[in-house]
Design a protein around this motif. Structure first.
Motif, PDB file in Angstrom:
ATOM      1  N   LEU A 116      53.230  33.369  45.507  1.00 60.64           N
ATOM      2  CA  LEU A 116      52.470  33.915  46.632  1.00 60.64           C
ATOM      3  C   LEU A 116      52.056  32.799  47.591  1.00 60.64           C
ATOM      4  O   LEU A 116      51.735  31.678  47.168  1.00 60.64           O
ATOM      5  N   ILE A 117      52.086  33.109  48.870  1.00 56.98           N
ATOM      6  CA  ILE A 117      51.525  32.221  49.894  1.00 56.98           C
ATOM      7  C   ILE A 117      50.098  32.692  50.142  1.00 56.98           C
ATOM      8  O   ILE A 117      49.865  33.823  50.559  1.00 56.98           O
ATOM      9  N   SER A 118      49.130  31.833  49.864  1.00 55.96           N
ATOM     10  CA  SER A 118      47.733  32.231  50.018  1.00 55.96           C
ATOM     11  C   SER A 118      47.369  32.331  51.491  1.00 55.96           C
ATOM     12  O   SER A 118      48.060  31.820  52.375  1.00 55.96           O
ATOM     13  N   GLY A 119      46.271  33.017  51.772  1.00 58.11           N
ATOM     14  CA  GLY A 119      45.803  33.148  53.143  1.00 58.11           C
ATOM     15  C   GLY A 119      45.496  31.807  53.774  1.00 58.11           C
ATOM     16  O   GLY A 119      45.768  31.586  54.963  1.00 58.11           O
ATOM     17  N   SER A 120      44.926  30.879  53.002  1.00 58.89           N
ATOM     18  CA  SER A 120      44.607  29.561  53.545  1.00 58.89           C
ATOM     19  C   SER A 120      45.872  28.778  53.861  1.00 58.89           C
ATOM     20  O   SER A 120      45.942  28.065  54.869  1.00 58.89           O
ATOM     21  N   GLU A 121      46.889  28.915  53.011  1.00 55.66           N
ATOM     22  CA  GLU A 121      48.146  28.221  53.273  1.00 55.66           C
ATOM     23  C   GLU A 121      48.844  28.826  54.489  1.00 55.66           C
ATOM     24  O   GLU A 121      49.447  28.116  55.299  1.00 55.66           O
ATOM     25  N   GLN A 122      48.755  30.134  54.638  1.00 58.28           N
ATOM     26  CA  GLN A 122      49.320  30.794  55.804  1.00 58.28           C
ATOM     27  C   GLN A 122      48.629  30.313  57.071  1.00 58.28           C
ATOM     28  O   GLN A 122      49.278  30.059  58.093  1.00 58.28           O
ATOM     29  N   ASP A 123      47.321  30.163  57.016  1.00 56.71           N
ATOM     30  CA  ASP A 123      46.562  29.680  58.170  1.00 56.71           C
ATOM     31  C   ASP A 123      46.981  28.262  58.539  1.00 56.71           C
ATOM     32  O   ASP A 123      47.142  27.935  59.719  1.00 56.71           O
ATOM     33  N   ARG A 124      47.159  27.414  57.545  1.00 63.22           N
ATOM     34  CA  ARG A 124      47.602  26.036  57.809  1.00 63.22           C
ATOM     35  C   ARG A 124      49.000  26.024  58.429  1.00 63.22           C
ATOM     36  O   ARG A 124      49.267  25.269  59.369  1.00 63.22           O
ATOM     37  N   LEU A 125      49.879  26.870  57.920  1.00 61.59           N
ATOM     38  CA  LEU A 125      51.245  26.939  58.434  1.00 61.59           C
ATOM     39  C   LEU A 125      51.249  27.395  59.899  1.00 61.59           C
ATOM     40  O   LEU A 125      51.968  26.838  60.737  1.00 61.59           O
ATOM     41  N   LEU A 126      50.422  28.387  60.215  1.00 57.32           N
ATOM     42  CA  LEU A 126      50.334  28.852  61.598  1.00 57.32           C
ATOM     43  C   LEU A 126      49.774  27.772  62.517  1.00 57.32           C
ATOM     44  O   LEU A 126      50.211  27.633  63.672  1.00 57.32           O
ATOM     45  N   ALA A 127      48.826  26.995  62.015  1.00 53.20           N
ATOM     46  CA  ALA A 127      48.264  25.904  62.819  1.00 53.20           C
ATOM     47  C   ALA A 127      49.344  24.882  63.157  1.00 53.20           C
ATOM     48  O   ALA A 127      49.418  24.377  64.289  1.00 53.20           O
ATOM     49  N   GLU A 128      50.210  24.567  62.189  1.00 54.48           N
ATOM     50  CA  GLU A 128      51.293  23.617  62.432  1.00 54.48           C
ATOM     51  C   GLU A 128      52.306  24.186  63.429  1.00 54.48           C
ATOM     52  O   GLU A 128      52.804  23.468  64.301  1.00 54.48           O
ATOM     53  N   TYR A 158      57.378  31.557  62.425  1.00 51.82           N
ATOM     54  CA  TYR A 158      56.679  31.743  61.147  1.00 51.82           C
ATOM     55  C   TYR A 158      57.641  32.260  60.072  1.00 51.82           C
ATOM     56  O   TYR A 158      57.675  31.751  58.945  1.00 51.82           O
ATOM     57  N   LEU A 159      58.425  33.268  60.418  1.00 53.71           N
ATOM     58  CA  LEU A 159      59.381  33.809  59.447  1.00 53.71           C
ATOM     59  C   LEU A 159      60.402  32.758  59.040  1.00 53.71           C
ATOM     60  O   LEU A 159      60.804  32.682  57.867  1.00 53.71           O
ATOM     61  N   ALA A 160      60.822  31.921  60.010  1.00 48.56           N
ATOM     62  CA  ALA A 160      61.768  30.855  59.678  1.00 48.56           C
ATOM     63  C   ALA A 160      61.135  29.833  58.743  1.00 48.56           C
ATOM     64  O   ALA A 160      61.780  29.328  57.809  1.00 48.56           O
ATOM     65  N   ALA A 161      59.838  29.560  58.975  1.00 50.33           N
ATOM     66  CA  ALA A 161      59.163  28.572  58.133  1.00 50.33           C
ATOM     67  C   ALA A 161      59.006  29.065  56.700  1.00 50.33           C
ATOM     68  O   ALA A 161      59.237  28.329  55.739  1.00 50.33           O
ATOM     69  N   VAL A 162      58.619  30.352  56.527  1.00 48.00           N
ATOM     70  CA  VAL A 162      58.377  30.863  55.178  1.00 48.00           C
ATOM     71  C   VAL A 162      59.670  31.202  54.441  1.00 48.00           C
ATOM     72  O   VAL A 162      59.629  31.581  53.260  1.00 48.00           O
ATOM     73  N   SER A 163      60.781  31.078  55.116  1.00 45.65           N
ATOM     74  CA  SER A 163      62.064  31.268  54.432  1.00 45.65           C
ATOM     75  C   SER A 163      62.853  29.963  54.358  1.00 45.65           C
ATOM     76  O   SER A 163      64.001  29.960  53.917  1.00 45.65           O
ATOM     77  N   HIS A 189      61.639  31.914  47.983  1.00 43.23           N
ATOM     78  CA  HIS A 189      61.081  32.958  47.117  1.00 43.23           C
ATOM     79  C   HIS A 189      59.549  32.907  47.077  1.00 43.23           C
ATOM     80  O   HIS A 189      58.936  33.177  46.053  1.00 43.23           O
ATOM     81  N   ARG A 190      58.975  32.551  48.229  1.00 39.80           N
ATOM     82  CA  ARG A 190      57.524  32.601  48.368  1.00 39.80           C
ATOM     83  C   ARG A 190      57.190  33.669  49.409  1.00 39.80           C
ATOM     84  O   ARG A 190      57.871  33.785  50.433  1.00 39.80           O
TER      85      ARG A 190
END
Length: 1023
Positions: A90-102, A179-184, A190-191
């Protein structure tokens, strides 16, 4: 196939009905594996699972109840095992927030480098400044969540934006695509974030053969179905294709997950969709209201009447029962004139319910609209000695305990140069534990050692040097020294661990934690009640969560760098969803938001601080990127974005309804009415009227509060019988060991520690040492003088700058601006400043005083004056006093006149009258009169004392204030000799005490900041 919906108001037994449906399925021949029970949150799923296990009393192969996310995770886990892929994470909400900031930061750089003034596809009101805001990132996260929930791709989002004339959506689609490209991409194989996870599970089930366990499903039970998100409803609808019966249990009025695009109509919409697909009908059941205080039921009815029915509504029937004297049963409300009165009253009511009605603390909840309100309430109620538990999380970087560990690890891992700011942060962190007094003692010890070695480093430089190599404190002793030495040992040991390639972040954290001793001290503090106990509990919880996060990181990324974990945690702006164990079963009052009430009920629920703008908070959400408008459009509520007229009141009412519905026996409502606070409209809605504001003046209902009340009775004018009763009560409390009850601890009642004189003047050989610079302090306030002369003084910037100027005036080889400033500048580094602008202001002030000194020196030279001596030590005896001091300058003029000069660099501008009676100048003249400077070579034969003068240089020009010569004024000389005799006896403490001149010194506005005693009224003051 049977489709059913069961509606019920809070407390009507919906979860009990879920359990009954489960047991009916088992009784009909189904196995537990053939029944899927879903709950809205992990906490409610855990409670439901345990309850079903107790009823079933048998072994099962899996969990009896789970969340939709947990079920989807299981599907993806089976898919990964079958395909031989990496197991899902799982990608946590805090990790998602950090990823969006980047992503946003990268997007900004790209736009700024390529658009040449045209800011990409964004509308004019979306500027680079707006993109960089945390609020923009939050709205982008909401928009992405809604797109994922409804299965909308970036291209579809852009197309909808063009179709609906929403230019912000095509621009946001670019960030969504990134964002979709980053999480894939690399590192995220597989996260899944929660919305992605559910959609991915549904997509997999649509394109792959189902596992046997899913094919065998015969019954699906969903508790709190009003909280279903679009993705969850889509997955459940897909699962019914196996022919499983579906039963949905919930209350549309109580929907609180609107931020996840949960729709109050989802429950009925899902049932209708499944029924239509299977050409059947929906069996609808409405549960009667459950047993609760009728007043609370009436409030529920009033609130629910303001909420849209969302295709239901009959579950409200029976809530409102206008019976005689029943309207207020179980409900109490009050409005206060100030916030402190409200908190004090609430704390007293909670304690009364605990003591008198025997309601456990764990059966009480205080509900607030937001996390910020909860943190404030936690602090205020802890101060009132209410045991509280904050049912929420903050980022680990924002928690006191975990942040200290993270910062320590960051310093060790980065090998950052130690600045004085960083050194102070480490020494005052809980890992070292120095307070301001301990730090001051450490500075003094280091400075003494430096001076003994004839060094020139200041205390800041010495503190920083401690991190250069081990053993720097080997020659020093003291409790502060031992504490710092132990911390430095840990610091250098941690540096050694970082060089071990096999060591992980867990090893580094454990070293710092295990050597700190905080596990024992915080655990002991956490057992009490109050602010300290509450903070200690939070510290321990945050440390446990930090170790859990480190464990997950090590397991997911074997061999990964420890610094990456630390920097990620320090960058996370949202809390992670932790599975770490904590003391949730402790007997404490729960502080929570309405969303945390899902699946929870309490005997007592308090709704404090009901303020308009706070609750309800009618400020439009997602007003920048239009996430809520997109959700309404995708859900079919509106046919065009132009029809969107979003009001936040329905969601606020549903949260209020959820909060009220969690109460069974008592509902407490309160607010504050003041100039800057407007009472919430919800108060009159629930109570029917707004109570008259009052000021609460009752004492704290605790043993310490009782002590304070009884002491007040003793200190105020009351009948003798009342005072005797209070004294007996205090005696009983004192025997029980209650703090503050024993008179031995009361302010102002302890005897004077000693009446022995400092110097016994009965001894004919005894002498009192008097310094001219301290005589004036003694005359102003003897107690102030005593404290300063015996270790209570503290150096200030002004005093240190004065020392530099005195030294420059003495050592300069020539009296010019350049020469004097060169001497001052060479020692400037020894001064300490809180900021750069203060240092710059100090330099300007010092240069102005240097210019005044040069101007004065030129005036003396023009008059033919010579400096007979500078910084001259002297000593002479006068009666029982031995007067010892140092004169700044002795000036001799051609006519034989000698002047004693005292340089003053402070802000005080002495008048001519003040200089005439100035004690310090008088003692300098007495020293001359008694031959203290007789051996000075610069004094020619025939020289005579012409007086003394104060040289004031802290102004626009040098100013002289002259005291006439004692040689020519016998009366003035006698006055100063009498002052010395009086001070000699007083400084020796012949009267057995030192007097505090409160009226002329301690509370004198011209002496503000100089008094070393903090004056406060007695604790037992009753005025």
């Amino acid at each position: 196939m049977k489709i059913s919906t069961v509606y019920g108001s809070p407390g009507s037994g919906k979860t009990t009905a879920v359990e009954a449906a489960f047991m009916r399925g088992i009784a009909s021949g189904l196995s537990a594996d053939q029944v899927l029970v879903l709950a809205a949150t992990r906490e409610s799923a855990n409670t439901l699972r345990d309850s079903l296990a107790l009823k079933l009393q048998g072994a099962v192969s899996g969990s009896l109840a789970r969340t939709v996310s947990s079920f989807a995770f299981g599907v993806m886990h089976q898919a990964a095992v079958a395909a031989g892929h990496k197991l899902p994470e799982l990608i946590s909400g805090s990790e998602q927030d950090r990823l969006l900031a980047e992503i946003i930061e990268s997007h900004l750089l790209d736009l700024q480098s390529t658009s040449a003034g045209n800011f990409g596809d964004w509308p004019k009101h979306i500027t680079p400044t707006v993109l960089a805001l945390n609020g923009f990132r939050a709205e982008l996260r909401d928009l992405i969540i809604i797109c994922l929930e409804y299965g909308v791709s970036p291209d579809s989002l852009a197309a909808i934006g063009l179709e609906q004339k929403q230019p912000v959506w095509p621009a946001a689609a670019n960030l969504y695509r990134e964002y979709l490209a980053a999480v894939s991409g690399v590192g995220f194989e597989h996260r899944f974030d929660p919305s992605q996870l559910i959609r991915s599970a549904a997509d997999w089930l649509q394109t792959n053969p189902w596992p046997k366990a899913l094919l065998d499903l015969r019954l699906i039970l969903v508790d709190d179905a009003q909280e279903l998100t679009p993705a969850a409803a889509h997955l459940i609808q897909l699962l019914t294709r196996s022919g499983a019966d579906l039963a949905l249990f919930g209350d549309p009025d109580a929907s609180t997950l609107g931020f996840r695009s949960a729709d109050a109509r989802a429950m009925s919409a899902l049932a209708d969709a499944v029924a239509a697909a299977n050409q059947t009908t929906v069996d609808v059941t409405f549960l009667p209201p459950g047993e609760r205080a009728q007043g609370i039921a009436n409030v529920l009815g009033k609130v629910s009447n303001q909420i849209e029915t969302a295709r239901a509504g009959r579950q409200r029937k029976g809530l409102l029962r206008p019976e005689p004297d029943a309207s207020a049963d179980g409900v109490e409300g009050q409005v206060f004139l100030d916030e402190q009165s409200e908190i004090s009253w609430l704390a007293r009511r909670l304690r009364e319910l605990h003591l008198y009605d025997k309601i456990q603390w764990s059966q009480m909840a205080v509900v607030a609209r937001s996390q910020g309100n909860l943190q404030q309430l936690a602090s205020e109620l802890s101060y009132e000695n209410i045991p509280v538990r904050l049912v929420s999380q903050s980022p680990l970087r924002d928690e006191f305990g975990s942040r200290a560990l993270l910062r320590f690890c960051w310093v060790v891992l980065t090998r950052s140069p130690i600045s004085i700011e960083l050194a102070l942060e480490l020494f005052t962190s809980p890992l070292c534990g120095l307070d301001s007094l301990g730090l001051r003692r450490l500075r003094r010890a280091l400075r003494r050692e430096e001076l003994a070695a004839e060094g020139a480093r200041n205390s800041d430089e010495l503190l920083v040097a401690l991190f250069d190599a081990p053993g720097a404190l080997a020659a020093l002793k003291g409790p502060e020294i031992r504490r710092v030495a132990s911390f430095l040992e840990t610091f250098f040991a941690a540096q050694e661990i970082t060089e071990d390639q096999s060591a992980s972040i867990e090893d580094l954290l454990w070293l710092a934690w295990s050597r700190s001793g905080l596990d024992k001290s915080w655990r002991e503090l956490s057992r009490g009640v109050g602010e300290v106990s509450a903070q200690a509990n939070r510290n321990l919880d945050s440390v446990v969560e930090l170790f859990a996060a480190a464990n997950r990181y090590v397991e997911r990324h074997p061999g990964a760098k420890s610094l990456v974990f630390v920097e990620q945690q320090l960058a996370l702006g949202l809390p992670e969803d932790s599975l770490a164990l904590n003391n949730e079963q402790a007997d404490r009052v729960s502080l929570m938001t309405p969303a945390a009430l899902i699946g929870r009920t309490f005997d007592v629920v308090a709704l404090p601080q009901l303020i308009e703008g706070v609750w309800p908070n009618l400020k439009p959400r997602s007003s920048l990127l239009g996430a809520t408008a997109l959700s309404s459009f995708l859900s079919g509520k509106i046919d065009s974005i132009e029809q969107a007229q979003r009001s936040e009141l329905p969601d606020e009412l549903r949260m209020l309804y959820k909060s009220v519905g969690a109460a069974y026996r008592r509902l407490i409502i309160s607010a504050t009415d003041s100039e800057d606070r407007q009472i919430s409209q919800f108060v009159s809605l629930m109570l029917g009227t707004i109570p008259t504001p009052i000021a609460h003046r009752g004492h704290q209902l605790s043993l310490r509060g009782l002590v304070g009340s009884l002491r007040r009775q003793l200190a105020t004018d009351r009948p003798l019988a009342d005072q005797q009763s209070a004294a007996v009560g205090l005696a009983r409390l004192s025997q029980a060991g209650i703090p503050g009850a024993n008179p031995d601890s009361w302010y102002g009642l302890k005897p004077i520690s000693t009446t022995e004189p400092l110097i016994d003047l009965a001894d004919p050989e005894a002498q009192v040492f008097v310094r001219p610079s301290q005589l004036e302090n003694y005359l102003k306030c003897p107690l102030h003088w005593f404290i300063n002369a015996h270790g209570g003084s503290d150096s200030t910037f002004s005093a240190n700058l004065g020392t530099l100027l005195h030294e420059a005036f003495e050592l300069a080889t020539e009296v010019t601006d350049e020469a004097l400033w060169k001497v001052v500048e060479s020692k400037w580094h020894s001064l300490k400043f809180e900021s750069d602008w203060l240092e710059q202001a100090g330099q300007r002030r010092a240069k102005a005083m240097v210019a005044n000194l040069v101007q004065y020196a030129q005036q003396v030279r023009a008059q033919g004056g010579q400096v007979a001596g500078a910084e001259i030590d002297f000593e002479f005896e006068l009666g029982r006093a031995k007067i010892r001091g140092q004169v700044d300058r002795l000036e001799v003029y051609p006519d034989g006149k000698v002047f004693v000069v005292d340089l003053k660099t402070g802000a005080k501008q002495f008048t001519a009258a003040e200089a005439q009676s100035h004690p310090q100048l008088g003692l300098y003249q007495l020293a001359y009169q008694h031959g203290a400077f007789a051996g000075l070579t610069g004094l020619a034969v025939g020289s005579h004392l012409a007086g003394a003068k104060l040289l004031l240089v802290n102004g626009t020009k040098p100013t002289e204030r002259v005291q006439e010569s004692l040689a020519e004024n016998q009366e003035l000389q006698s006055k100063f000799e009498s002052l010395v005799a009086e001070a000699t006896e007083g400084m020796a403490m012949a009267d057995k005490w030192f007097v505090a001149e409160v009226g002329s010194h301690c509370s004198n506005e011209n002496e503000f900041g100089t008094c070393q005693i903090h004056l406060t009224k007695a604790v037992s003051f009753g005025g």
